[in-house]
Design an enzyme around this catalytic site. Sequence first.
Site, PDB file in Angstrom:
ATOM      1  N   GLU A  63       0.788  -1.278   0.037  1.00 27.31           N
ATOM      2  CA  GLU A  63       0.074  -0.043  -0.077  1.00 27.31           C
ATOM      3  C   GLU A  63       0.811   1.407  -0.124  1.00 27.31           C
ATOM      4  O   GLU A  63       0.593   2.386  -0.721  1.00 27.31           O
ATOM      5  CB  GLU A  63      -0.986   0.048   1.143  1.00 27.31           C
TER       6      GLU A  63
ATOM      7  N   CYS B 245       6.547 -10.271  -7.182  1.00 28.16           N
ATOM      8  CA  CYS B 245       6.750  -9.012  -6.384  1.00 28.16           C
ATOM      9  C   CYS B 245       5.841  -8.570  -5.626  1.00 28.16           C
ATOM     10  O   CYS B 245       4.800  -8.942  -5.655  1.00 28.16           O
ATOM     11  CB  CYS B 245       7.018  -7.954  -7.592  1.00 28.16           C
TER      12      CYS B 245
ATOM     13  N   CYS C 250      10.512  -2.603 -10.015  1.00 28.53           N
ATOM     14  CA  CYS C 250       9.891  -1.839  -8.933  1.00 28.53           C
ATOM     15  C   CYS C 250      10.688  -1.309  -7.897  1.00 28.53           C
ATOM     16  O   CYS C 250      10.619  -0.248  -7.438  1.00 28.53           O
ATOM     17  CB  CYS C 250       8.678  -2.587  -8.297  1.00 28.53           C
TER      18      CYS C 250
ATOM     19  N   HIS D  83       0.483  -1.739  -9.711  1.00 30.04           N
ATOM     20  CA  HIS D  83       0.574  -3.259  -9.570  1.00 30.04           C
ATOM     21  C   HIS D  83       1.679  -3.940 -10.516  1.00 30.04           C
ATOM     22  O   HIS D  83       1.508  -3.385 -11.724  1.00 30.04           O
ATOM     23  CB  HIS D  83      -0.716  -3.831  -9.873  1.00 30.04           C
TER      24      HIS D  83
END
Length: 288
Positions: A197, A212, A234, A206
């Site tokens: 979050e 991940c 990411c 996402h």
Amino acid sequence: MQVIEHPVEKLHTALLSTRKDLIETYQQFSRPEKTLLEEGLVPGNSLFKPITINSDSDWIPAHPEDPQDFQSFYVNPYRRSPSSGHNTIYIQTIGELLNFLKKKKPRDAFCIVGITMIDLYPRDSWNFVFGQASLTEGMGVFSFARYDDHFYQRSYAGRLKKKIKLKQGDYSVFEDYYTPPVTSTLLLRSCKTLTHEIGHIFGVKHCQWLNCVMQGSNHLEESDRRPLDLCPICLRKLQSAIGFKIADRYKALLHWLEDGQHSKPTQAFQDYKHWLYKCLRILEGETS
């Protein structure tokens, strides 16, 4: 079961970008850091696995969305980065949700994240979500409710009938809701959701590239399949937003896990600890 494996060239472009300036900033990573990031794109590597889809109820088939590479993350005008005046992440136990967080958000907060025992439903058409975040408001919330092994039993306590007076430092109830024992499995699941979050608050969408923590999840079994950390693509997004040495990040995480001064149940984190040590062996040039 379906395994999503992207060609190495596609993953490499998603990591580096096609823009000359972003490729140049990538070159600022040290050689060990680039080794870690790029070896993680090669099929069969031991650190970063491909995404597996076990059923049509998993997140990716249920919620089609465009994948976010580093370049699309970087040019997003709504993405957020900490500043000197807003550089603290606050975690707040709550009963009522986003309106409560708005009132509680400190001035120096980069973001505030609420944790609750209330089951979360963003809209009537959804069965539930583990968490939800607002990029523009710098706020998020996630629920412990379904992490309790007793949640699906008829005897689940839910809201407490009698108000319990809290002692200082007591975290056994959240705004008159029953809280399950803090086991290592509950802690691991909660760390995954909280990391996920907060990643959204930084503007990370996402992940559809590799296994991940930023993958979406529709149910607990799918959530449990996610790793605790970020894939190389990411990880670069977060690093560009905050600025850190990758080795320093992994050492800090190990310190949190192995800190004997603050007792916490970490048995479920053993595989993650081994993974961190593997990464640090690749990054050992960072400590010289």
